[in-house]
Design an enzyme around this catalytic site. Structure first.
Site, short mmCIF file in Angstrom:
data_model
loop_
_atom_site.label_atom_id
_atom_site.label_comp_id
_atom_site.label_asym_id
_atom_site.label_seq_id
_atom_site.Cartn_x
_atom_site.Cartn_y
_atom_site.Cartn_z
N ASP A 161 0.83 -1.21 0.00
CA ASP A 161 0.00 0.00 0.00
C ASP A 161 0.86 1.25 0.00
O ASP A 161 2.07 1.21 0.21
CB ASP A 161 -0.91 0.01 1.23
N TYR A 206 7.16 -9.73 6.77
CA TYR A 206 7.15 -8.28 7.00
C TYR A 206 7.74 -7.96 8.36
O TYR A 206 7.73 -8.80 9.28
CB TYR A 206 5.72 -7.75 6.97
#
Length: 288
Positions: free
Chosen positions: A64, A125
């Protein structure tokens, strides 16, 4: 869905990193917004002198706006003649053309069956946050979230353990029409470093939209004492979005690494990952 490389073409793997601060995410968008995909495709078209042709990238995980990547992976199918002509100097030419907040580190011929998105078996992540009363080091402000309450990392890890495994993460995802929210969360752990920065490591076979940032939002509520360590698991079991689960800001999030199986298993993984998943239930013993 077929993923055959067209005759006369080669599949090329790209290893990529970027600072997401000034990007509107990975994926190309209408309206001329700056995206990582758009930047790399434009640079590739320019340095190969393919002005009439855009070679489209497929990525392991779409990030994003504001999210960073250190270990992103993509692929592109190029004509054999074009690759033969440019391969020796392509990496350096891309470095000269791309802006300084995005880099292509490696260009390699992909093995048979490789698909950057569907062949991946996990994505890892890191989310970084500090509870330092003075805030964030100005030099790190675009990569670390400031949380202005003291955080109990042990309580956060206790809560995290209750979220591991295969579940329907609908309570922690932004729902997309026709997409499953079933994922296998392989690792979720937090560690405070000597500098006081807390790094959350989050690894799963795949992630649905906003999943990592929602999980971190729930754990922060536990860490600062607003909720008990059992609360994130209760939210998961409820299966619906909870207004108390905040999607934390994107700038603390970095895609660190993407994992792939051995070359001889790539095609099978590619095919398996395209199947829509369901959780086992009475009378059912596998995935749909």
């Amino acid at each position: 869905m077929s993923d055959e490389v067209q005759p006369g073409h080669l599949r090329i793997r790209l290893d990529v990193s970027y600072d997401g601060t000034d990007f509107h995410g990975w994926a190309k968008q209408a309206g001329g917004k700056r995206t990582v995909q758009g930047e790399i495709e434009d640079a590739l078209r320019t340095v190969t002198r393919s002005r009439e042709k855009t070679y489209e990238l497929t990525v392991a995980g779409r990030t994003d706006a504001g999210v960073h990547a250190r270990g992103q992976v993509a692929h592109v199918d190029l004509p054999v003649e074009l690759w033969a002509e440019h391969r020796e100097k392509l990496l350096k030419r891309l470095a000269g053309r791309l802006a300084k907040d995005v880099r292509v580190w490696r260009l390699t011929e992909a093995p048979a069956g490789f698909n950057a998105r569907f062949s991946a078996i996990w994505r890892r992540y890191a989310y970084r946050v500090t509870d330092n009363p003075g805030g964030v080091d100005p030099l790190l402000r675009n990569h670390i979230l400031w949380h202005d309450w003291p955080l109990d990392v042990d309580a956060m890890n206790e809560a995290a353990r209750g979220l591991l495994g295969e579940h329907d993460f609908a309570a922690y995802c932004k729902k997309r029409e026709g997409a499953t929210t079933i994922r296998t969360l392989q690792e979720l752990s937090l560690q405070r470093g000597p500098d006081g920065i807390i790094t959350a490591t989050v690894r799963a076979d795949a992630f649905c939209h906003n999943m990592v940032r929602s999980l971190i939002g729930a754990l922060l509520f536990v860490g600062d004492g607003h909720r008990t360590p059992k609360w994130p698991g209760k939210v998961l079991a409820a299966g619906v979005r909870d207004s108390a689960v905040h999607v934390v800001r994107p700038h603390g999030l970095t895609l660190e690494e993407v994992g792939y199986p051995a070359d001889d298993l790539l095609a099978a993984r590619n095919k398996e990952a395209r199947n829509k998943r369901s959780l086992p239930s009475a009378g059912c013993c596998g995935r749909a």
